[in-house]
Design a protein around this motif. Structure first.
Motif, mmCIF file in Angstrom:
data_model
loop_
_atom_site.group_PDB
_atom_site.id
_atom_site.type_symbol
_atom_site.label_atom_id
_atom_site.label_comp_id
_atom_site.label_asym_id
_atom_site.label_seq_id
_atom_site.Cartn_x
_atom_site.Cartn_y
_atom_site.Cartn_z
ATOM 1 N N ARG A 158 85.055 24.510 -25.344
ATOM 2 C CA ARG A 158 83.988 24.717 -26.336
ATOM 3 C C ARG A 158 83.919 23.548 -27.307
ATOM 4 O O ARG A 158 82.842 23.104 -27.695
ATOM 5 C CB ARG A 158 84.214 26.033 -27.094
ATOM 6 C CG ARG A 158 83.957 27.265 -26.259
ATOM 7 C CD ARG A 158 83.760 28.501 -27.130
ATOM 8 N NE ARG A 158 84.923 28.819 -27.949
ATOM 9 C CZ ARG A 158 85.898 29.646 -27.573
ATOM 10 N NH1 ARG A 158 85.857 30.238 -26.392
ATOM 11 N NH2 ARG A 158 86.908 29.894 -28.368
ATOM 12 N N ASP A 159 85.088 23.049 -27.687
ATOM 13 C CA ASP A 159 85.154 21.907 -28.591
ATOM 14 C C ASP A 159 84.501 20.669 -27.954
ATOM 15 O O ASP A 159 83.741 19.943 -28.583
ATOM 16 C CB ASP A 159 86.625 21.601 -28.881
ATOM 17 C CG ASP A 159 86.908 21.562 -30.366
ATOM 18 O OD1 ASP A 159 86.122 22.172 -31.123
ATOM 19 O OD2 ASP A 159 87.903 20.935 -30.762
ATOM 20 N N LEU A 160 84.816 20.455 -26.679
ATOM 21 C CA LEU A 160 84.253 19.311 -25.954
ATOM 22 C C LEU A 160 82.738 19.453 -25.797
ATOM 23 O O LEU A 160 81.989 18.495 -25.964
ATOM 24 C CB LEU A 160 84.901 19.196 -24.563
ATOM 25 C CG LEU A 160 86.311 18.618 -24.523
ATOM 26 C CD1 LEU A 160 86.935 18.845 -23.152
ATOM 27 C CD2 LEU A 160 86.283 17.123 -24.847
ATOM 28 N N LEU A 161 82.295 20.680 -25.495
ATOM 29 C CA LEU A 161 80.863 20.901 -25.308
ATOM 30 C C LEU A 161 80.111 20.707 -26.622
ATOM 31 O O LEU A 161 79.000 20.177 -26.647
ATOM 32 C CB LEU A 161 80.605 22.303 -24.748
ATOM 33 C CG LEU A 161 81.041 22.498 -23.294
ATOM 34 C CD1 LEU A 161 80.910 23.956 -22.887
ATOM 35 C CD2 LEU A 161 80.213 21.617 -22.363
ATOM 36 N N VAL B 284 81.612 10.994 -24.763
ATOM 37 C CA VAL B 284 82.568 11.253 -25.845
ATOM 38 C C VAL B 284 83.992 11.576 -25.406
ATOM 39 O O VAL B 284 84.918 11.417 -26.191
ATOM 40 C CB VAL B 284 82.111 12.410 -26.771
ATOM 41 C CG1 VAL B 284 80.805 12.070 -27.450
ATOM 42 C CG2 VAL B 284 82.017 13.725 -26.016
ATOM 43 N N ALA B 285 84.151 12.029 -24.160
ATOM 44 C CA ALA B 285 85.446 12.601 -23.775
ATOM 45 C C ALA B 285 86.605 11.648 -24.043
ATOM 46 O O ALA B 285 87.655 12.062 -24.518
ATOM 47 C CB ALA B 285 85.422 13.014 -22.308
ATOM 48 N N GLU C 115 91.151 14.074 -27.519
ATOM 49 C CA GLU C 115 92.511 14.148 -26.995
ATOM 50 C C GLU C 115 92.583 14.958 -25.704
ATOM 51 O O GLU C 115 93.667 15.205 -25.197
ATOM 52 C CB GLU C 115 93.427 14.749 -28.056
ATOM 53 C CG GLU C 115 93.628 13.781 -29.208
ATOM 54 C CD GLU C 115 94.253 14.460 -30.408
ATOM 55 O OE1 GLU C 115 95.483 14.383 -30.525
ATOM 56 O OE2 GLU C 115 93.520 15.080 -31.188
ATOM 57 N N ALA C 116 91.422 15.364 -25.189
ATOM 58 C CA ALA C 116 91.425 16.184 -23.978
ATOM 59 C C ALA C 116 91.933 15.386 -22.785
ATOM 60 O O ALA C 116 91.570 14.226 -22.609
ATOM 61 C CB ALA C 116 90.013 16.701 -23.706
ATOM 62 N N ALA C 117 92.737 16.023 -21.956
ATOM 63 C CA ALA C 117 93.276 15.355 -20.757
ATOM 64 C C ALA C 117 92.132 15.084 -19.783
ATOM 65 O O ALA C 117 91.233 15.916 -19.644
ATOM 66 C CB ALA C 117 94.324 16.246 -20.111
ATOM 67 N N PRO C 118 92.174 13.923 -19.114
ATOM 68 C CA PRO C 118 91.077 13.574 -18.195
ATOM 69 C C PRO C 118 90.815 14.640 -17.133
ATOM 70 O O PRO C 118 89.659 14.880 -16.782
ATOM 71 C CB PRO C 118 91.551 12.269 -17.548
ATOM 72 C CG PRO C 118 92.562 11.704 -18.484
ATOM 73 C CD PRO C 118 93.178 12.854 -19.203
ATOM 74 N N LEU D 197 85.857 20.524 -16.400
ATOM 75 C CA LEU D 197 84.725 21.050 -17.172
ATOM 76 C C LEU D 197 83.410 20.532 -16.593
ATOM 77 O O LEU D 197 82.431 21.269 -16.480
ATOM 78 C CB LEU D 197 84.874 20.645 -18.653
ATOM 79 C CG LEU D 197 83.752 21.068 -19.590
ATOM 80 C CD1 LEU D 197 83.522 22.573 -19.554
ATOM 81 C CD2 LEU D 197 84.059 20.635 -21.032
ATOM 82 N N ARG D 198 83.430 19.259 -16.189
ATOM 83 C CA ARG D 198 82.232 18.673 -15.593
ATOM 84 C C ARG D 198 81.846 19.441 -14.325
ATOM 85 O O ARG D 198 80.691 19.768 -14.107
ATOM 86 C CB ARG D 198 82.529 17.210 -15.258
ATOM 87 C CG ARG D 198 81.347 16.313 -15.380
ATOM 88 C CD ARG D 198 81.752 14.869 -15.159
ATOM 89 N NE ARG D 198 82.338 14.284 -16.347
ATOM 90 C CZ ARG D 198 83.329 13.393 -16.342
ATOM 91 N NH1 ARG D 198 83.864 12.996 -15.206
ATOM 92 N NH2 ARG D 198 83.768 12.893 -17.461
ATOM 93 N N ASP D 199 82.841 19.754 -13.505
ATOM 94 C CA ASP D 199 82.571 20.503 -12.278
ATOM 95 C C ASP D 199 82.057 21.899 -12.587
ATOM 96 O O ASP D 199 81.153 22.404 -11.926
ATOM 97 C CB ASP D 199 83.849 20.620 -11.432
ATOM 98 C CG ASP D 199 84.244 19.281 -10.840
ATOM 99 O OD1 ASP D 199 83.373 18.370 -10.822
ATOM 100 O OD2 ASP D 199 85.403 19.124 -10.420
ATOM 101 N N LYS D 200 82.640 22.497 -13.615
ATOM 102 C CA LYS D 200 82.231 23.853 -13.998
ATOM 103 C C LYS D 200 80.759 23.844 -14.445
ATOM 104 O O LYS D 200 79.990 24.731 -14.090
ATOM 105 C CB LYS D 200 83.139 24.335 -15.136
ATOM 106 C CG LYS D 200 83.027 25.815 -15.421
ATOM 107 C CD LYS D 200 84.121 26.279 -16.368
ATOM 108 C CE LYS D 200 83.802 27.668 -16.880
ATOM 109 N NZ LYS D 200 84.770 28.149 -17.867
ATOM 110 N N LEU D 201 80.379 22.824 -15.188
ATOM 111 C CA LEU D 201 78.990 22.726 -15.642
ATOM 112 C C LEU D 201 78.052 22.531 -14.455
ATOM 113 O O LEU D 201 76.980 23.122 -14.405
ATOM 114 C CB LEU D 201 78.821 21.548 -16.611
ATOM 115 C CG LEU D 201 79.441 21.734 -17.988
ATOM 116 C CD1 LEU D 201 79.457 20.409 -18.737
ATOM 117 C CD2 LEU D 201 78.673 22.783 -18.793
ATOM 118 N N ARG D 202 78.493 21.706 -13.500
ATOM 119 C CA ARG D 202 77.652 21.479 -12.320
ATOM 120 C C ARG D 202 77.426 22.777 -11.580
ATOM 121 O O ARG D 202 76.306 23.066 -11.160
ATOM 122 C CB ARG D 202 78.298 20.459 -11.388
ATOM 123 C CG ARG D 202 77.786 19.091 -11.675
ATOM 124 C CD ARG D 202 78.059 18.090 -10.576
ATOM 125 N NE ARG D 202 78.050 16.799 -11.236
ATOM 126 C CZ ARG D 202 79.139 16.126 -11.550
ATOM 127 N NH1 ARG D 202 80.328 16.586 -11.227
ATOM 128 N NH2 ARG D 202 79.044 14.987 -12.190
#
Lengths: 347, 317
Positions: free
Chosen positions: A99-102, B107-108, B112-115, B121-126
């Motif tokens: 959610r933070d990333l989105l 932005v990613a 601090e989010a792990a790659p 998340l990208r796959d989930k959005l797709r």
């Protein structure tokens, strides 16, 4: 007249369409949907139906038309929501880190070319009570900045922004959605007079901070990439003479091609050690140093010529000769245009 | 509170149904805060949802239902009957998913989010999007190490010493309390309190030569942001060049001869303005003031003459 607000009518239309698996004919919809009920059948009602379909499409709800074989009267065509438009609400639920990333991802487009889509996406994501992202900071509950508060939220550390510099963007997207061709005047980098282009718009690509349109140029009969910033007229759209379909991978293919150009196109420059140009060009993506020269990568010789001209006497192009010439011509034009004490263009 | 065009439309109605169901029951006030719209808009949306229904085939509708007493007397929304959208919802459109994925790509790297989390998340959005052509793509930014160090300093509230080069001046050591990283059109800017100059300043990340930690205390109060503009200049440019100068413009471009436009730009620093105009590659001309015209002329003459004797051009083709 029983006036039903457009929003309520479109919602009723959607409800009718999602409830059917075989689809409804137009006549059935006119009889069943609140807002169409009781209206005289005719051009006005047909136009209203077309507008409502467009409004639903903007929300990603694509209406499929199934024409029974052998019928061209359009009376028996059945309308229904395309498979795959509806999914489970769980697909749009995300954990705290996601959610933070989105939230940040949505923030990129607050003023930018994808503002509408990101706002619509944010609205869909906010169906989850846990999702509070995507609102401007001042409208986000509990997000007012508190100088003595706890750890600052990611959204207040990082302020990504892509501004709507390219006014052509909205018109191009709308035309691409409706598979209409576009006509605009384009000032190609390095040229002084714009030329009219007719293009089947496929995709938008953001490359090194610049938005580009990818499409099929009907004049050149080939795929072309246009810098949106250099579209100098309003974008007009019209029905395509030849129906077209954007290739499924148009955007990624174009991006890969730009990366390839960038990797192979380079300029060797002397930069005055320690100058602004020296520091900025060294920080530029993929810059390397060779024989005391900075090797700078680019995607277009005219655009890099403009950029290098901006560094003035801090840089000198060593190779290729053509690139040196392009920068020299620009500097001469600037010198000549500013030679007189008052501007030629002054009124 | 302003309400955008997006929030007037069925998007809000659809989202509201899911939101209220997931919440059990909510007050109008809570829903308005959650969606960032006026309370009146929520009441209107509720009424529209519960006015509509699924046609039953006999000319009537199976309607959504709520606890109307609670709604009218206590401003509480509580759904009791849903004839549609029970366990399904409208997916992201391909372009909405593209906007999210493109934003994430930009932005990613600064978070601090792990790659692998970002990739997942990208796959989930797709997969949460309906099918369609891939119509938006953005390049991945290489995130400079300096940006990560500044991000950490903002989070930890630590003061940094940076070596910074301003155009037209040498390198200066500045002590800064960074408060935000601005990613703007592919450029990264650092918003910070300059502890020596006692003011808020914006630094271009690509002009920072070195970063070092300090033991200085984080300032008790951040100074006010001030904007110093020393004057304005009039420029005549092609439309494309005017678009490049738009960030500095204080007037709308006015057509002068069909192909060129006139616009006023802010002069916040003379060297910076000369660079911005020169970077239009000769497609922009400073018309006034005369002093700035002369400076622009000198800029081009100097550049054509070579910056210094030792920098003879050495062709190598």
């Amino acid at each position: 007249m029983n006036r039903v607000e457009a929003e309520e009518r479109q919602f009723s239309l959607l409800l009718a369409l999602v409830d059917t698996s075989v689809g409804f004919t137009k006549h059935e919809l006119f009889v069943r949907v609140a807002g169409y009920q009781g209206q005289p059948v005719g051009d006005a009602l047909e136009r209203m139906f077309e507008r409502d379909k467009d409004a639903l499409r903007e929300h990603g709800i694509v209406i499929d038309v199934v024409q029974p074989p052998g019928d061209d009267s359009n009376q028996e065509a059945r309308y229904r929501v395309l498979d795959g438009v509806l999914g489970s609400p769980a697909e749009l639920q995300f954990d705290a880190e996601e959610r933070d990333l989105l939230d940040l991802a949505l923030r990129v487009w607050h003023e930018g070319g994808l503002t509408e889509e990101s706002q619509r996406a944010a609205l869909k994501l906010r169906a989850d009570p846990e999702f509070r992202g995507g609102l401007p900071l001042e409208r986000t509950p509990g997000r007012t900045s508190d100088p003595d508060g706890a750890e600052p939220a990611t959204a207040s550390i990082l302020q990504p922004r892509q501004r709507p510099r390219e006014s052509a963007f909205q018109a191009l997207k709308r035309a691409a959605d409706r598979r209409r061709e576009v006509v605009f005047d384009y000032l190609k980098p390095g040229e002084r007079t714009p030329r009219s282009r007719t293009v089947q718009p496929w995709a938008a690509v953001l490359f090194r901070g610049r938005w580009m349109l990818v499409g099929h140029d009907l004049g050149a009969e080939d795929t072309r990439t246009f810098l949106m910033q250099r579209i100098v007229s309003p974008v007009k759209d019209r029905a395509a003479k030849q129906p077209f379909e954007a290739p499924g991978d148009a955007a990624t293919t174009a991006l890969a091609k730009l990366e390839e150009i960038w990797a192979t196109a380079s300029v060797g420059v002397h930069a005055l050690p320690g100058s602004d140009a020296d520091i900025r060009l060294r920080h530029r993506r993929d810059t390397s140093e060779e024989d005391g020269l900075l090797v700078v990568h680019h995607a277009d010789r005219h655009l890099i010529a403009d950029e290098l001209t901006g560094f003035g006497s801090d840089v000198a192009v060593a190779w290729p000769a053509e690139q040196r010439e392009l920068v020299r011509q620009r500097l001469e034009r600037i010198r000549d245009a500013h030679a007189e004490a008052t501007g030629e263009a002054a009124s | 509170m302003s309400e955008s065009r997006i929030e007037r439309g069925i998007g809000l109605l659809l989202s509201l149904i899911q939101y209220v169901t997931a919440s059990g029951s909510v007050t109008v006030q809570e829903a308005a805060a959650h969606f960032g719209v006026p309370e009146q808009r929520i009441r209107e949306a509720v009424e529209r949802v519960f006015m509509a229904g699924v046609p039953d085939g006999a000319g009537d509708f199976i309607r959504f239902d709520i606890d109307f007493d609670a709604f009218e007397q206590q401003d509480v929304i509580s759904v009791t009957m849903r004839p549609a959208f029970e366990d399904e919802t409208v997916r992201l459109s391909p372009r909405e998913a593209s906007a999210l994925i493109a934003g994430l790509t930009l932005v990613a790297g600064y978070t601090e989010a792990a790659p692998e989390r970002v990739a997942a998340l990208r796959d989930k959005l797709r997969s949460a999007a309906s099918q369609g052509a891939d119509t938006v793509a953005v390049d991945t930014l290489a995130v400079p190490l300096a940006a990560q160090r500044i991000r950490d300093a903002i989070r930890d509230r630590s003061v940094l010493a940076i070596d910074y080069r301003k155009p037209g001046a040498g390198t200066q050591r500045r002590r800064i309390a960074p408060v935000a990283l601005n990613l703007n059109e592919g450029q990264v800017f650092v918003e910070a309190a300059d502890l020596d100059k006692q003011g808020m300043r914006t630094f271009r990340l690509d002009r920072i030569e070195a970063i070092e930690p300090t033991h200085d205390a984080w300032p008790y109060a951040l100074p006010e942001r001030e904007r110093t503009v020393t004057g304005s200049a009039q420029v005549v440019a092609t439309r494309a060049a005017a678009a490049m100068l738009r960030d500095y413009a204080t007037s709308e471009p006015v057509s002068v001869d069909g192909e060129r436009v006139r616009l006023d730009i802010e002069v916040w620093s003379e060297p910076a303005v000369l660079r911005a105009v020169a970077a239009c590659g000769g497609d922009a001309e400073i018309v006034a003031p005369a002093s700035l015209r002369r400076a622009m002329h000198r800029f081009a003459v100097d550049a054509l003459g070579g910056p210094s004797g030792e920098r003879e051009q050495t062709p190598r083709d």
